[in-house]
Design a protein around this motif. Structure first.
Motif, PDB file in Angstrom:
ATOM      1  N   THR A  29       0.829  -1.197   0.000  1.00 51.23           N
ATOM      2  CA  THR A  29       0.000   0.000   0.000  1.00 51.23           C
ATOM      3  C   THR A  29       0.865   1.250   0.000  1.00 51.23           C
ATOM      4  N   VAL A  30       0.255   2.386  -0.337  1.00 52.51           N
ATOM      5  CA  VAL A  30       0.947   3.673  -0.286  1.00 52.51           C
ATOM      6  C   VAL A  30       1.348   3.990   1.150  1.00 52.51           C
ATOM      7  N   GLU A  31       0.470   3.673   2.094  1.00 45.06           N
ATOM      8  CA  GLU A  31       0.759   3.954   3.498  1.00 45.06           C
ATOM      9  C   GLU A  31       2.006   3.207   3.972  1.00 45.06           C
ATOM     10  N   GLU A  32       2.156   1.966   3.556  1.00 44.97           N
ATOM     11  CA  GLU A  32       3.346   1.204   3.918  1.00 44.97           C
ATOM     12  C   GLU A  32       4.605   1.837   3.328  1.00 44.97           C
ATOM     13  N   LEU A  33       4.516   2.279   2.102  1.00 40.37           N
ATOM     14  CA  LEU A  33       5.641   2.945   1.436  1.00 40.37           C
ATOM     15  C   LEU A  33       6.046   4.213   2.182  1.00 40.37           C
ATOM     16  N   LEU A  34       5.071   5.064   2.521  1.00 43.02           N
ATOM     17  CA  LEU A  34       5.368   6.326   3.184  1.00 43.02           C
ATOM     18  C   LEU A  34       5.860   6.105   4.616  1.00 43.02           C
ATOM     19  N   ARG A  35       5.353   5.094   5.302  1.00 41.31           N
ATOM     20  CA  ARG A  35       5.865   4.788   6.643  1.00 41.31           C
ATOM     21  C   ARG A  35       7.346   4.482   6.580  1.00 41.31           C
ATOM     22  N   ASP A  36       7.739   3.726   5.589  1.00 44.03           N
ATOM     23  CA  ASP A  36       9.137   3.335   5.435  1.00 44.03           C
ATOM     24  C   ASP A  36      10.016   4.546   5.139  1.00 44.03           C
ATOM     25  N   LYS A  37       9.575   5.404   4.224  1.00 48.88           N
ATOM     26  CA  LYS A  37      10.406   6.535   3.807  1.00 48.88           C
ATOM     27  C   LYS A  37      10.462   7.638   4.853  1.00 48.88           C
ATOM     28  N   LEU A  38       9.334   7.917   5.531  1.00 51.80           N
ATOM     29  CA  LEU A  38       9.316   8.987   6.522  1.00 51.80           C
ATOM     30  C   LEU A  38      10.092   8.632   7.781  1.00 51.80           C
ATOM     31  N   SER A  39      10.146   7.338   8.119  1.00 47.01           N
ATOM     32  CA  SER A  39      10.865   6.934   9.327  1.00 47.01           C
ATOM     33  C   SER A  39      12.349   7.278   9.238  1.00 47.01           C
ATOM     34  N   GLU A  40      12.874   7.369   8.010  1.00 49.05           N
ATOM     35  CA  GLU A  40      14.283   7.684   7.823  1.00 49.05           C
ATOM     36  C   GLU A  40      14.591   9.157   8.114  1.00 49.05           C
ATOM     37  N   ALA A  41      13.553  10.009   8.123  1.00 46.70           N
ATOM     38  CA  ALA A  41      13.781  11.453   8.262  1.00 46.70           C
ATOM     39  C   ALA A  41      13.599  11.973   9.687  1.00 46.70           C
ATOM     40  N   LEU A  42      13.196  11.111  10.636  1.00 46.93           N
ATOM     41  CA  LEU A  42      12.900  11.573  11.992  1.00 46.93           C
ATOM     42  C   LEU A  42      14.101  11.396  12.906  1.00 46.93           C
ATOM     43  N   GLY A  43      14.257  12.298  13.832  1.00 50.54           N
ATOM     44  CA  GLY A  43      15.399  12.246  14.746  1.00 50.54           C
ATOM     45  C   GLY A  43      15.113  11.560  16.064  1.00 50.54           C
ATOM     46  N   GLY A  44      13.877  11.129  16.298  1.00 53.51           N
ATOM     47  CA  GLY A  44      13.547  10.463  17.542  1.00 53.51           C
ATOM     48  C   GLY A  44      13.552  11.421  18.731  1.00 53.51           C
ATOM     49  N   TRP A  45      13.465  10.840  19.940  1.00 53.98           N
ATOM     50  CA  TRP A  45      13.365  11.670  21.140  1.00 53.98           C
ATOM     51  C   TRP A  45      14.619  12.506  21.351  1.00 53.98           C
ATOM     52  N   ARG A  46      15.778  11.963  20.989  1.00 52.95           N
ATOM     53  CA  ARG A  46      17.016  12.714  21.203  1.00 52.95           C
ATOM     54  C   ARG A  46      17.067  13.944  20.308  1.00 52.95           C
ATOM     55  N   GLY A  47      16.636  13.797  19.074  1.00 49.69           N
ATOM     56  CA  GLY A  47      16.576  14.951  18.187  1.00 49.69           C
ATOM     57  C   GLY A  47      15.631  16.016  18.722  1.00 49.69           C
ATOM     58  N   ALA A  48      14.533  15.569  19.366  1.00 48.35           N
ATOM     59  CA  ALA A  48      13.591  16.517  19.953  1.00 48.35           C
ATOM     60  C   ALA A  48      14.247  17.321  21.067  1.00 48.35           C
ATOM     61  N   VAL A  49      14.981  16.638  21.946  1.00 50.71           N
ATOM     62  CA  VAL A  49      15.649  17.311  23.060  1.00 50.71           C
ATOM     63  C   VAL A  49      16.710  18.271  22.542  1.00 50.71           C
ATOM     64  N   GLU A  50      17.497  17.819  21.585  1.00 50.81           N
ATOM     65  CA  GLU A  50      18.574  18.651  21.055  1.00 50.81           C
ATOM     66  C   GLU A  50      18.046  19.898  20.365  1.00 50.81           C
ATOM     67  N   SER A  51      16.865  19.813  19.784  1.00 48.79           N
ATOM     68  CA  SER A  51      16.272  20.983  19.134  1.00 48.79           C
ATOM     69  C   SER A  51      15.709  21.965  20.157  1.00 48.79           C
ATOM     70  N   ALA A  52      15.203  21.434  21.283  1.00 48.69           N
ATOM     71  CA  ALA A  52      14.531  22.284  22.266  1.00 48.69           C
ATOM     72  C   ALA A  52      15.483  22.962  23.234  1.00 48.69           C
ATOM     73  N   VAL A  53      16.598  22.312  23.587  1.00 46.45           N
ATOM     74  CA  VAL A  53      17.488  22.823  24.640  1.00 46.45           C
ATOM     75  C   VAL A  53      18.003  24.242  24.359  1.00 46.45           C
ATOM     76  N   PRO A  54      18.550  24.543  23.173  1.00 49.05           N
ATOM     77  CA  PRO A  54      19.055  25.906  22.941  1.00 49.05           C
ATOM     78  C   PRO A  54      17.979  26.982  23.072  1.00 49.05           C
ATOM     79  N   THR A  55      16.791  26.704  22.550  1.00 51.48           N
ATOM     80  CA  THR A  55      15.699  27.674  22.634  1.00 51.48           C
ATOM     81  C   THR A  55      15.271  27.891  24.075  1.00 51.48           C
ATOM     82  N   LEU A  56      15.135  26.796  24.826  1.00 52.52           N
ATOM     83  CA  LEU A  56      14.727  26.905  26.220  1.00 52.52           C
ATOM     84  C   LEU A  56      15.781  27.649  27.033  1.00 52.52           C
ATOM     85  N   ALA A  57      17.054  27.369  26.760  1.00 52.27           N
ATOM     86  CA  ALA A  57      18.135  28.065  27.461  1.00 52.27           C
ATOM     87  C   ALA A  57      18.092  29.563  27.178  1.00 52.27           C
ATOM     88  N   PHE A  58      17.879  29.921  25.935  1.00 53.03           N
ATOM     89  CA  PHE A  58      17.783  31.341  25.561  1.00 53.03           C
ATOM     90  C   PHE A  58      16.659  32.026  26.340  1.00 53.03           C
TER      91      PHE A  58
END
Length: 240
Positions: A29-58
Motif C-alpha cells: 500500500t501507499v501507506e506502507e511505502l510512506l511509513r518506510d520513507k518517513l521513518s528515515e527522516a525523523l530524529g527520535g526523542w534525542r533529536g527533539a531534546v537537542e532541538s529544544a534545549v538551545p531555545t529553552l536556554a535562551f
C-alpha cells in the motif's frame, strides 16, 4: 498502456524513451511505502531534546537577565556541548547542525535589531513560508511528501524526479499528510505572532519549545494514524 518494468533493460514507452520507475513491488500500500520513507527522516526523542534545549536556554537566561548577548551565548554553548557529545559518540550530528543554524540565524536577527523577540522571527517566517508552500503544492496536486518518496528512490529520481505522480494513490496520501502540517503551522503562527507583537520574550520561548517537537510529535501521531489505518493501493491497476 501496460506498466513497463524498469528492471528490464531497454524497456520504454511506445516512442522508445526509457521510463524510470522505482521498484515498489515490495510495498502493498501507499501507506506502507510512506511509513518506510518517513521513518528515515525523523530524529527520535534525542533529536527533539537537542532541538529544544538551545531555545529553552535562551528564554530562561533572557527571563532572568534580560541580556540579549548573554542569552544568545548560552544558547550557542548548549549547541556546542550537544555537538561535542554527538561527535564523541560518533553519531549523526545533523540535528545539532540544524539547531546550530537556527541559533546563528536567530542571533543575526536579534543582534541586528537589538530586540530579543526578533530571535524568534526567523522561525515564524519559516513557518509562514512552509505554510504557503504546503498550501500551494497541495492545491496544485504536487504535494511535498510525494517528493519525499521520490528522493528516497535515488535511481528513479535521477531519471525522473516526478515518477511518483504516475501513482494517484501516492499523490492522494501525500496530500493528506501535508494537510496535517498545514494545520500545525496555522496553530503555531496563531499563537506566536500575537506574543511576538506583544514583545513577550519568555512566553515566546516557552511557546516555541511547546509548539516545536511536542506539537510536531502530535502531528506525526496524526500522520501515523493516517498511515496505519489507510489501505490505499500504490497502483490500482497493478496485478499481483
Amino acid at each position: 498502456m501496460a506498466d513497463v518494468d524498469a528492471s528490464v533493460p531497454g524497456a520504454g514507452d511506445a516512442d522508445g524513451v526509457v521510463r524510470s520507475e522505482a521498484d515498489l513491488r515490495r510495498y502493498d500500500t501507499v501507506e506502507e511505502l510512506l511509513r518506510d520513507k518517513l521513518s528515515e527522516a525523523l530524529g527520535g526523542w534525542r533529536g527533539a531534546v537537542e532541538s529544544a534545549v538551545p531555545t529553552l536556554a535562551f528564554a530562561l537566561v533572557w527571563a532572568r537577565t534580560e541580556n540579549l548577548r548573554t542569552a544568545l551565548v548560552v544558547a550557542g554553548v548548549c549547541v556546542a556541548v550537544l555537538l561535542v557529545v554527538r561527535l564523541v559518540q560518533r553519531q549523526d550530528p545533523r540535528f545539532i547542525a540544524y539547531a546550530a543554524a537556527g541559533v546563528a540565524i536567530s542571533a543575526f536577527f536579534a543582534l541586528r535589531s537589538g530586540k530579543a523577540e526578533d530571535a524568534f522571527l526567523p522561525g515564524m517566517l519559516q513557518n509562514a513560508g512552509l505554510l504557503v508552500l504546503l498550501l500551494v503544492t497541495n492545491l496544485t496536486r504536487w504535494p511535498l511528501f510525494g517528493f519525499v518518496v521520490g528522493v528516497a528512490e535515488p535511481e528513479a529520481f535521477a531519471e525522473n524526479p516526478t515518477w511518483w505522480r504516475r501513482h494517484p494513490g501516492i499523490v492522494t496520501v501525500a496530500a493528506r499528510l501535508a494537510w496535517v502540517l498545514i494545520a500545525l503551522n496555522v496553530v503555531r503562527l496563531a499563537i506566536m505572532v500575537p506574543l511576538y507583537l506583544a514583545e513577550q520574550v519568555a512566553a515566546l520561548g516557552v511557546a516555541k519549545v511547546v509548539l516545536g517537537w511536542p506539537a510536531y510529535l502530535l502531528g506525526i501521531t496524526a500522520m501515523g494514524a493516517i498511515l496505519l489505518r489507510g489501505h490505499t493501493p500504490i497502483d490500482p491497476n497493478r496485478t499481483a
